[in-house]
Structure formats: structure tokens, C-alpha cells
Design an enzyme around this catalytic site. Structure first.
Site, PDB file in Angstrom:
ATOM      1  N   HIS A 216      -3.894   2.272  13.305  1.00 29.95           N
ATOM      2  CA  HIS A 216      -4.256   1.480  14.473  1.00 29.95           C
ATOM      3  C   HIS A 216      -3.532   1.930  15.745  1.00 29.95           C
ATOM      4  O   HIS A 216      -3.845   1.446  16.827  1.00 29.95           O
ATOM      5  CB  HIS A 216      -4.029  -0.010  14.178  1.00 29.95           C
ATOM      6  CG  HIS A 216      -5.096  -0.579  13.293  1.00 29.95           C
ATOM      7  ND1 HIS A 216      -5.543  -1.864  13.376  1.00 29.95           N
ATOM      8  CD2 HIS A 216      -5.835   0.004  12.313  1.00 29.95           C
ATOM      9  CE1 HIS A 216      -6.502  -2.070  12.477  1.00 29.95           C
ATOM     10  NE2 HIS A 216      -6.680  -0.947  11.809  1.00 29.95           N
ATOM     11  N   SER A 220      -9.273   5.278  14.668  1.00 26.56           N
ATOM     12  CA  SER A 220      -9.953   6.016  13.617  1.00 26.56           C
ATOM     13  C   SER A 220     -10.546   7.306  14.166  1.00 26.56           C
ATOM     14  O   SER A 220     -11.003   7.353  15.303  1.00 26.56           O
ATOM     15  CB  SER A 220     -11.066   5.151  13.027  1.00 26.56           C
ATOM     16  OG  SER A 220     -10.525   3.979  12.475  1.00 26.56           O
ATOM     17  N   LYS A 244     -20.713  -3.508   8.106  1.00 23.36           N
ATOM     18  CA  LYS A 244     -21.051  -2.193   7.549  1.00 23.36           C
ATOM     19  C   LYS A 244     -20.181  -1.878   6.334  1.00 23.36           C
ATOM     20  O   LYS A 244     -20.685  -1.474   5.281  1.00 23.36           O
ATOM     21  CB  LYS A 244     -20.860  -1.140   8.635  1.00 23.36           C
ATOM     22  CG  LYS A 244     -21.431   0.206   8.287  1.00 23.36           C
ATOM     23  CD  LYS A 244     -21.313   1.149   9.466  1.00 23.36           C
ATOM     24  CE  LYS A 244     -21.794   2.519   9.079  1.00 23.36           C
ATOM     25  NZ  LYS A 244     -21.738   3.452  10.203  1.00 23.36           N
ATOM     26  N   ASP A 245     -18.866  -2.075   6.459  1.00 20.20           N
ATOM     27  CA  ASP A 245     -17.964  -1.863   5.322  1.00 20.20           C
ATOM     28  C   ASP A 245     -18.298  -2.830   4.190  1.00 20.20           C
ATOM     29  O   ASP A 245     -18.212  -2.471   3.013  1.00 20.20           O
ATOM     30  CB  ASP A 245     -16.499  -2.065   5.745  1.00 20.20           C
ATOM     31  CG  ASP A 245     -15.937  -0.845   6.462  1.00 20.20           C
ATOM     32  OD1 ASP A 245     -16.678   0.140   6.622  1.00 20.20           O
ATOM     33  OD2 ASP A 245     -14.760  -0.878   6.863  1.00 20.20           O
ATOM     34  N   GLU A 288      -5.920  10.860 -18.384  1.00 18.32           N
ATOM     35  CA  GLU A 288      -7.093  10.231 -17.795  1.00 18.32           C
ATOM     36  C   GLU A 288      -7.784  11.208 -16.851  1.00 18.32           C
ATOM     37  O   GLU A 288      -7.161  12.123 -16.321  1.00 18.32           O
ATOM     38  CB  GLU A 288      -6.669   8.981 -17.021  1.00 18.32           C
ATOM     39  CG  GLU A 288      -6.128   7.893 -17.899  1.00 18.32           C
ATOM     40  CD  GLU A 288      -7.240   7.200 -18.657  1.00 18.32           C
ATOM     41  OE1 GLU A 288      -7.693   6.142 -18.236  1.00 18.32           O
ATOM     42  OE2 GLU A 288      -7.672   7.742 -19.700  1.00 18.32           O
TER      43      GLU A 288
END
Lengths: 422, 254
Positions: A216, A220, A244-245, A288
Site C-alpha cells: 500500500h 499495486s 472483482k476479487d 507433497e
């Protein structure tokens, strides 16, 4: 719109608190008004998805910890008790176990997005390095979590991975004894792994807070890799990006639910439903899936210490990435040559993962060695040189220019990337 | 460490994700038809009840299923009275009583299935040194799951192929890793007499016991899948609404 201004709160209680402790102003500033470049695509949702996964893991993990017993004599049975007797215990455990894989999927996509669009470059170096620490903390947490059910793969996986530290000269063996709390993987090991598996997610949470704080500051990145020049280039985080997210999170949850409800053991190993037995080594010890590329690098080096160093180096090299990549242009869209090498690296990572699952002999050992060599070649030689040799395409003047005018020289370089409806 | 070089596992890459699907050098395990396979499949309760009969009369003479409470069988259609009767058929050790002594009592549905041997050493001593594994999770603890169990149970051969010398007391099985196994061929035609009159062929018995073992390994499988269908339908609707909202909201941006 994008420039933050002090919000006016109507609720008197909120007002009273905010004038003494401005948390509401902070939240408004960081999550309501926070300006997001208006051209971000759905790859930018994977940060939010990873954050949601961390919350799901902590929530389910907390309830599981209330039912789990970290002692070698009853750990396996206590997990089965969760599966059989605890109300919706099977659901909690499958959400948690598959959640680890989903968390890694989200984070790996998030990382490759950062690689493609140059999100690690100035001024986001610390943001990126915090991300590397998040990856390390996740790996440690996931590894220790896999040990807790105390099945055969838990035990032998723990034995293999802790033994890696014995590769270091002089201090190696004492370190391993210290990690184990004894002379083999046993109850003290299980006990401390449980304690650390409970602790590390909160360390992870702290790192995520720092990661977000650093994000922040600079704001972005975006698919064009150029800075937002003003309000015309951005949208407020809420409601545009939350919705949107939110949509992306729900789609990801469908994928996740498919595993939890219809193939809950697909990503696991059948041997882990056999209780740990120090006297019987499984025919094939494999980690894994999310560790497989690193496992391939470990086994590719014909020297134990070298293998361990290469494996850790594969992660450490990521932390140095902001300085290894000498190009000033962030986005691959304007780096035609690097873009091709990006995809080669992505394929290399997949090939390494496949080789990690195969026996380290014959052709697969050769593949792992070539893959490992290429991985380090990409970061240590190719990236520094490419920044100097490559001629990037011309950058657009601003984010809103191609978006609003729809076309121009950028669209040609942007090869039909959906720009949203904006 | 280097011994791990022998580690072998074929991983499937789907969408850049390595699934832990298994192949290895082992023999191909033929797939069977199961009523519980697929998204909407549920456990065949009649088959699982027949499988329980085999478990009780055949398997349980050597194998334990010590993680499974008897009440679990409610999931394959036994009612409360039947569960009590089944449980009462077992003797369970309890105590100590007021005199400090352990004693035996009839089982109740909350008890777990008692094991045939008091401990692993006793089990080995009675079985030529081999330890009959616990069956509670068998269907999840072997590559191939119930298909492997079926293949294993029908894969015994009286005479091993030429060139294979069995160790004393061992039996040849086509599907067992290494092919030599301590367990003998145990399923015989009409080896059990089914209460519901189903002809007890070896294939039928193998199918039924595999269904039962799948059930006890994952008693909540049916509930899980049914919940999964609802969860995914809900999420699809929610995703549609979210997408519509997103489109509407972003369309105002110009």
C-alpha cells in the site's frame, strides 16, 4: 476519487473512537479508497485468494488442534477420531489438508504473475522479499503439518527433511539432534513440530500484514507495468476490486470444493493412512506435490551438501531477483525476448516438478540436472544480460490512454489481453 | 538420503499441478464397477452388509479393525436393535472392577471392533511371523484403493509362474508388490453362506468385502459427496451473481 481524504463518519461511536484511535480512517484509506490501477486483470486476484486461504487454514487448524493429540502413541488414532467421531471432523480435516495445496497453488500463481509483470522491481523490492519470506514460512508450516498425522509418509518425510541439515560440516549432526530432540524422529520431534505448526501461521499472518503494508506504500503493479499517474488511471478498491476479487475467490472455492468433496485424498499419499513405523521404510518416499521442483533440485546435485545448498539457493535467488533483473521495464508485454524466457522458466518449473516425482536415475536424473542448471542460468546469467541486451517496446504514456482510447501502439503489444469493460 | 533415489512415483500434471496419482512398476490393477464411485455414487448397503458378514466370518479371524466403532455400521442400514445384537456378539475386555481385576463383558455399539490378537507380537506368532494389517483404513492405505483390494483378493495363484520360488509359508499373488504374501487365498466359492441368498462366488465375495472396507475406511463418504453437490451448486449460483454484479459495476466506468 483516488486521492485519500479524511472520511466523515456519521455514527457517533465510530466518530468518538476514530478521533482517538483512527482505525476507521485507516481502514477507509487502505481498503475503501485505496487506488487500484483500473487495468488489473484476474491474475491480481490471487493475492486476495491466498489471503483467504490463510484465514481458512488458521480457522480450521484451530478447531482441529482442539481435537488432535500430539503424541506418537495416539496422534494417528486422534486424527482418525476427528475423521469418524468429531462432528464434521472429516470436513474440517479435508478442508485443512487440501487447503494447504490450494494455498500453494494460489501463491505459486501469485508469484508467477509477479515474475511476468515485473512486480518485484523498484519500488517494490521489499514487498517482493517479504513474499519470499512468506513462501519460506509456508513451506516450513506445510512440512510440519504433514508430519502431524504420524503416518508412514509423515515419519519418513520428517526423517528425510531433517536429515538434510546433517549435510553441513561440523555443525550438521548436532543441529539434527537438536531439531529432533533426540537421536531419531520421535515423540519430542512430533511435539515440537505441533507447537511450531501452531505458531508459524501467526508469523505468516504478521508477514502478510507487512507484505500488504509495503504494497500500500507503492500501490499495486498492473499489466502495463507503468505507474498510475492520477485518478484517471485508478479505481477505488471498494467496491470495484472487492467485487472483482470476490468473484475470483468464489470461482477458486469451486475448484477447491471439488477436491475437498470428491477427491479429498487425491493430492495425498496412501502410505500416510498407514501408522508410522520406524522399522519399515516405504518403498518410495516422496514429498507433497508443492515441494517436488525443489526436491528435484536437491537430488540433481550429486553431492549432499551441494544439493541442500542448491535447494535453498533456488529460493534465495528469488530474493535477489530485484537486482538480478537489470531491465527497467516491468511488464513482459514490452519485453518480447524476456517474455519467451518467462514461459521457458515456467515450463522448466513444471518439468522439475515432474522429475521430482520420478526416480532420480537414468533419464529423469538427467532431466532434473538440465532443469536445475537452466533454473539458475535463467536467474543468474540470463536476467542480468537480457536487461542490457534486450530492446523493449515503447511504453504507453499512461494506463488510461490505451484503455480509454482503445488501441494505438500499446494494443498491438498487448496481444488481445482482456482489458475489462473499463 | 541417497537411498531415496529409488523413490518412484508418477505424478500427473494437470493445469500445472502435480497430482499424486500413482503408477509405479507394479502390475496394472483392473478397474471394477462400484456403486459408490463418481460424484453421485453411494455405498451399496446390501453389498456392504454382505461384506460385513465376510469380515466377521473370514477376515476378522486374523485382522483387526480397531479404529472402527461398531455403531458405524448404522451407515450401511443396520438399525439400533441389530447394532446391539451385533455388538453383543463380541466379548470386550473392561475394568478394572472394584476388586482391581479386568473382566469380559458383552460389547455395546459404542465399542470398537475387538482385535483377534492381544498385540502385534501375538498376531505375528500365530501367523508365521507375518503381521495381518489392521483393516480400518485399508481401502485408503493402498495405491488403487478398492480396485486393488478386489484385485488382491482374486489375484492368488496356486502355482507360481515358472522361475519364481516361493519362500516357505508364502503364497503367490499377481497384484501384491513383490508377489509373495503371507496371507493365503482365503475366499473360496461358497466359503460363506450369504444371509440374503446371493450366490457367494469368489468375485461376489471380493466385491462385497471391498465395498465394506471402503465404507469403514470412509464412513462419511456418502454424506461428503451429497454435501459437496450442494456446496458446489451454491457456489456456482453465487459466482454467477458475483459476476453479474461485477459486470454491472464496471460497466459504469468510463
Amino acid at each position: 476519487m483516488a486521492q485519500a481524504h479524511a472520511p466523515q463518519f456519521k455514527n457517533p461511536v465510530v466518530k468518538w473512537i476514530d478521533s482517538r484511535l483512527p482505525i476507521f480512517t485507516m481502514l477507509d484509506h487502505e481498503y475503501n479508497q485505496y487506488p487500484m490501477p483500473r487495468n488489473v486483470n484476474y491474475l491480481w486476484a490471487f493475492g486476495a485468494i491466498a489471503g483467504i486461504m490463510l484465514v481458512i487454514m488458521i480457522a480450521t487448524g484451530l478447531v482441529l488442534a482442539m481435537q488432535y493429540a500430539a503424541h506418537t502413541t495416539i496422534a494417528f488414532d486422534s486424527v482418525e477420531r476427528i475423521m469418524r467421531d468429531v462432528n464434521y471432523g472429516w470436513l474440517l480435516r479435508y478442508v485443512h489438508a487440501n487447503g494447504a495445496s490450494m494455498f500453494f497453488i494460489a501463491v505459486y500463481i501469485h508469484m508467477f504473475r509477479g515474475l511476468y509483470y515485473g512486480s518485484y522491481k523498484a519500488p517494490r523490492e521489499i514487498l517482493w522479499i517479504l513474499g519470499v519470506f512468506i513462501l519460506l514460512a509456508m513451506m516450513a508450516t506445510a512440512f510440519m503439518g504433514y508430519v502431524l498425522p504420524w503416518g508412514q509418509m509423515s515419519f519418513w518425510g520428517a526423517t528425510v527433511i531433517t536429515n538434510l541439515f546433517s549435510a553441513f560440516p561440523l555443525v550438521g549432526d548436532p543441529i539434527v539432534t537438536w531439531l529432533w530432540g533426540g537421536f531419531s524422529v520421535d515423540n519430542p520431534t512430533l511435539n515440537r513440530f505441533f507447537a511450531l505448526h501452531f505458531l508459524l501461521p501467526f508469523v505468516l499472518l504478521g508477514l502478510v500484514v507487512l507484505h500488504t503494508a509495503a504494497l500500500h506504500v507503492s500501490g499495486s503493479n498492473n499489466p502495463l507495468g507503468i505507474d498510475a499517474k492520477g485518478p484517471q488511471d485508478t479505481v477505488p478498491f471498494n467496491p470495484y476490486v472487492t467485487v472483482k476479487d470476490g468473484f475470483a475467490v468464489v470461482v477458486f472455492l469451486i475448484f477447491y470444493a471439488g477436491f475437498v468433496f470428491f477427491a479429498p485424498n487425491y493430492l495425498g499419499h496412501p502410505d500416510n493412512y498407514i501408522p508410522a513405523n520406524p522399522l519399515v521404510t516405504p518403498a518410495h518416499i516422496v514429498p507433497e506435490w508443492y515441494f517436488l521442483p525443489f526436491y528435484a533440485i536437491l537430488r540433481a546435485i550429486p553431492d549432499k551438501l551441494g544439493g541442500v545448498l542448491a535447494m535453498f539457493g533456488a529460493i534465495a535467488v528469488l530474493a535477489a531477483l530485484p537486482w538480478l533483473d537489470t531491465s527497467k521495464v516491468r511488464s513482459c508485454k514490452f519485453r518480447p525476448i524476456y517474455r519467451q524466457f518467462f514461459w521457458i522458466l515456467a515450463i522448466d518449473a513444471l518439468v522439475l516438478g515432474y522429475a521430482g516425482a520420478m526416480p532420480a536415475e537414468g533419464v529423469w536424473l538427467l532431466v532434473a540436472r538440465i532443469g536445475t542448471a537452466y533454473y539458475f542460468f535463467h536467474f543468474l546469467i540470463l536476467l542480468p544480460l537480457l536487461g542490457k541486451l534486450e530492446r523493449p517496446l515503447p511504453l504507453p504514456a499512461s494506463i488510461c490512454e490505451p484503455v480509454l482510447k482503445g488501441g494505438g501502439r500499446v494494443a498491438a503489444g498487448a496481444h488481445a489481453k482482456p482489458m475489462e469493460k473499463a | 538420503m541417497r537411498s531415496l533415489k529409488s523413490a518412484i512415483l508418477s505424478a500427473a500434471f494437470a493445469l500445472g499441478l502435480a497430482g499424486a496419482a500413482q503408477a509405479s512398476e507394479a502390475v496394472h490393477i483392473p478397474k471394477q464397477e462400484w456403486s459408490h464411485s463418481g460424484v453421485f455414487g453411494t455405498i451399496d448397503k446390501a453389498s456392504a452388509q454382505r461384506g460385513f458378514q465376510i469380515f466377521k466370518e473370514v477376515c476378522a479371524t486374523c485382522h483387526s479393525a480397531k479404529l472402527v466403532p461398531i455403531r458405524t455400521l448404522a451407515g450401511i442400514g443396520f438399525n439400533e436393535d441389530e447394532l446391539k445384537a451385533i455388538a453383543a456378539g463380541y466379548e470386550v475386555q473392561a475394568g478394572p472392577n472394584d476388586a482391581g481385576e479386568m473382566f469380559m463383558r458383552p460389547g455395546i455399539p459404542a465399542d470398537r471392533f475387538p482385535s483377534p490378537f492381544p498385540n502385534d507380537n501375538a498376531a505375528r506368532a500365530a501367523n508365521n511371523g507375518a503381521l495381518p494389517p489392521d483393516l480400518s483404513l485399508m481401502a485408503k492405505a493402498r495405491v488403487g484403493g478398492e480396485d486393488y483390494l478386489y484385485a488382491f483378493l482374486t489375484g492368488f495363484e496356486e502355482n507360481p509362474p515358472e522361475g519364481v520360488t516361493l519362500m516357505p509359508g508364502m503364497n503367490y499373488n499377481k497384484y501384491f508388490p513383490g508377489h509373495q504374501v503371507g496371507m493365503p487365498n482365503i475366499l473360496m466359492p461358497d466359503g460363506v453362506t450369504y444371509a440374503d441368498g446371493t450366490p457367494a462366488t469368489v468375485q461376489q465375495q471380493a466385491h462385497d468385502i471391498s465395498t465394506f472396507l471402503t465404507f469403514i475406511a470412509e464412513p462419511h463418504m456418502d454424506a461428503r459427496k451429497q454435501m459437496g453437490v450442494k456446496v458446489i451448486l451454491f457456489l456456482i449460483v453465487l459466482a454467477g451473481l458475483m459476476y453479474a454484479t461485477k459486470r454491472k459495476l464496471w460497466s459504469t466506468l468510463h
